[in-house]
Design a protein around this motif. Sequence first.
Motif, PDB file in Angstrom:
ATOM      1  N   ARG A   1       0.713  -1.314   0.162  1.00  0.00           N
ATOM      2  CA  ARG A   1      -0.033   0.320  -0.444  1.00  0.00           C
ATOM      3  C   ARG A   1       0.971   0.746   0.120  1.00  0.00           C
ATOM      4  O   ARG A   1       0.582   2.578  -0.384  1.00  0.00           O
ATOM      5  N   PHE A   2       2.283   1.892   1.233  1.00  0.00           N
ATOM      6  CA  PHE A   2       2.821   2.644   1.025  1.00  0.00           C
ATOM      7  C   PHE A   2       3.784   2.694   0.062  1.00  0.00           C
ATOM      8  O   PHE A   2       4.640   1.297   0.252  1.00  0.00           O
ATOM      9  N   ASP A   3       4.966   3.210  -0.173  1.00  0.00           N
ATOM     10  CA  ASP A   3       5.877   3.689  -1.189  1.00  0.00           C
ATOM     11  C   ASP A   3       6.481   4.804   0.150  1.00  0.00           C
ATOM     12  O   ASP A   3       5.923   5.196  -0.101  1.00  0.00           O
ATOM     13  N   PHE A   4       7.287   4.381   0.079  1.00  0.00           N
ATOM     14  CA  PHE A   4       8.321   5.047   0.860  1.00  0.00           C
ATOM     15  C   PHE A   4       9.795   5.316   0.495  1.00  0.00           C
ATOM     16  O   PHE A   4      10.660   4.571   0.273  1.00  0.00           O
ATOM     17  N   SER A   5      10.312   7.132   1.032  1.00  0.00           N
ATOM     18  CA  SER A   5      11.692   7.275  -0.256  1.00  0.00           C
ATOM     19  C   SER A   5      12.053   8.711   0.441  1.00  0.00           C
ATOM     20  O   SER A   5      11.136   9.654   1.469  1.00  0.00           O
TER      21      SER A   5
ATOM     22  N   ARG B   1      41.647  31.717   6.562  1.00  0.00           N
ATOM     23  CA  ARG B   1      40.910  30.824   5.946  1.00  0.00           C
ATOM     24  C   ARG B   1      39.226  31.998   6.266  1.00  0.00           C
ATOM     25  O   ARG B   1      38.897  32.690   6.133  1.00  0.00           O
ATOM     26  N   SER B   2      38.413  31.468   5.268  1.00  0.00           N
ATOM     27  CA  SER B   2      36.892  31.378   5.278  1.00  0.00           C
ATOM     28  C   SER B   2      36.379  29.917   6.212  1.00  0.00           C
ATOM     29  O   SER B   2      37.090  29.587   6.692  1.00  0.00           O
ATOM     30  N   ASP B   3      35.114  30.353   6.698  1.00  0.00           N
ATOM     31  CA  ASP B   3      34.440  29.714   7.282  1.00  0.00           C
ATOM     32  C   ASP B   3      34.224  27.666   6.786  1.00  0.00           C
ATOM     33  O   ASP B   3      33.929  28.437   5.454  1.00  0.00           O
ATOM     34  N   ASN B   4      34.468  27.513   7.443  1.00  0.00           N
ATOM     35  CA  ASN B   4      34.006  25.743   7.202  1.00  0.00           C
ATOM     36  C   ASN B   4      31.809  26.050   6.494  1.00  0.00           C
ATOM     37  O   ASN B   4      31.375  26.577   7.164  1.00  0.00           O
ATOM     38  N   GLN B   5      32.714  25.035   5.900  1.00  0.00           N
ATOM     39  CA  GLN B   5      30.839  25.278   4.646  1.00  0.00           C
ATOM     40  C   GLN B   5      29.730  24.033   4.897  1.00  0.00           C
ATOM     41  O   GLN B   5      31.177  23.087   4.620  1.00  0.00           O
ATOM     42  N   VAL B   6      28.861  23.701   4.790  1.00  0.00           N
ATOM     43  CA  VAL B   6      28.345  23.109   4.755  1.00  0.00           C
ATOM     44  C   VAL B   6      27.035  22.415   3.611  1.00  0.00           C
ATOM     45  O   VAL B   6      26.791  24.531   3.017  1.00  0.00           O
ATOM     46  N   ARG B   7      27.256  21.672   2.395  1.00  0.00           N
ATOM     47  CA  ARG B   7      26.387  22.593   1.557  1.00  0.00           C
ATOM     48  C   ARG B   7      25.145  20.932   1.682  1.00  0.00           C
ATOM     49  O   ARG B   7      25.004  19.865   2.003  1.00  0.00           O
ATOM     50  N   MET B   8      23.874  21.421   1.789  1.00  0.00           N
ATOM     51  CA  MET B   8      23.136  20.371   2.008  1.00  0.00           C
ATOM     52  C   MET B   8      22.235  20.653   0.636  1.00  0.00           C
ATOM     53  O   MET B   8      21.227  21.270   0.484  1.00  0.00           O
ATOM     54  N   SER B   9      21.897  19.764  -0.400  1.00  0.00           N
ATOM     55  CA  SER B   9      21.076  20.304  -1.922  1.00  0.00           C
ATOM     56  C   SER B   9      19.824  19.307  -2.093  1.00  0.00           C
ATOM     57  O   SER B   9      18.659  19.532  -1.948  1.00  0.00           O
ATOM     58  N   TYR B  10      19.295  18.215  -0.667  1.00  0.00           N
ATOM     59  CA  TYR B  10      18.441  17.159  -0.670  1.00  0.00           C
ATOM     60  C   TYR B  10      18.408  16.835   0.952  1.00  0.00           C
ATOM     61  O   TYR B  10      19.798  16.032   1.687  1.00  0.00           O
ATOM     62  N   ALA B  11      17.137  17.006   1.480  1.00  0.00           N
ATOM     63  CA  ALA B  11      17.243  15.733   3.245  1.00  0.00           C
ATOM     64  C   ALA B  11      15.747  16.278   2.706  1.00  0.00           C
ATOM     65  O   ALA B  11      14.962  16.233   3.883  1.00  0.00           O
ATOM     66  N   TYR B  12      15.243  14.900   3.046  1.00  0.00           N
ATOM     67  CA  TYR B  12      13.521  14.712   2.687  1.00  0.00           C
ATOM     68  C   TYR B  12      13.014  13.397   3.143  1.00  0.00           C
ATOM     69  O   TYR B  12      14.108  12.101   2.974  1.00  0.00           O
ATOM     70  N   VAL B  13      12.105  13.424   3.170  1.00  0.00           N
ATOM     71  CA  VAL B  13      11.216  11.995   3.086  1.00  0.00           C
ATOM     72  C   VAL B  13      10.051  12.227   2.898  1.00  0.00           C
ATOM     73  O   VAL B  13       9.275  13.042   2.728  1.00  0.00           O
ATOM     74  N   GLY B  14       9.566  11.083   2.072  1.00  0.00           N
ATOM     75  CA  GLY B  14       8.309  10.940   1.631  1.00  0.00           C
ATOM     76  C   GLY B  14       7.347   9.856   1.566  1.00  0.00           C
ATOM     77  O   GLY B  14       8.162   8.606   2.081  1.00  0.00           O
ATOM     78  N   LEU B  15       6.069   9.900   1.531  1.00  0.00           N
ATOM     79  CA  LEU B  15       5.398   8.786   1.281  1.00  0.00           C
ATOM     80  C   LEU B  15       4.223   8.802   0.131  1.00  0.00           C
ATOM     81  O   LEU B  15       3.451   9.840   0.531  1.00  0.00           O
TER      82      LEU B  15
END
Length: 224
Positions: free
Chosen positions: A50-54, A71-85
């Motif tokens: 019934r359910f599809d999880f992604s 130096r410049s600040d250390n850098q975090v890159r986040m392109s995608y961070a999700y859950v789906g149903l």
Amino acid sequence: ARAASQWRIQTFFSQYYRRDVNQLDENEQTVSQSALYSDINLDARRRGERFDFSSRLSGGYRNDFLPQEERSDNQVRMSYAYVGLDDAKTGLRGRIGRQSRSTGGVLGRYDGLYLGYQAAEKILLNMVAGYPVNSSTDSLDTARRFYGASISAGPFLENLEVGAFVIDQSIGGIQDRQAIGTEFRYFGDSRSLWGLVDFDTSYNELGRAFLQGSWRMPSRLSLH
């Protein structure tokens, strides 16, 4: 009935070090960059009766090794961070987190919520709300926010989908964008075509209008 299946998990991790050294004429060499780049991508999906999880996590980290004063600040890159149903029984689907859309009037990456409802075999109702994201290095910015709704119909003639949308965006409580629009997409075996018209009702101006396509010919020539 839909057959249950096991989890499908794909992972990717990479690291590389970059060092840039500059020298102008007889001057001493200067190091303009000395950093370690780490990138990770995790994609986990499960198709059930019934359910599809992604879910997807895609991001990176830049660790700067230059002296503190250079130096410049250390850098975090986040392109995608999700859950789906997706729920096959009710026709409902949803996704929450950092994600990206190019339809329904949404202009790319955002932090927020997407909801969809399969009202009929060829009719999909959509709702989005969240905060636009200009760059993968940006953190959550609640000063800008948007919400919108759209309808997608198709496919017709096997390959044609059409849609319409309304969307509203504000910055610090001041209206920034209020748009209505329509779009269509055609994807054939060797040809594709995508068109969109976006009209801003608050400024009474045309926001976007474009048509793009490609045609792959038997001679291995492609037209775009």
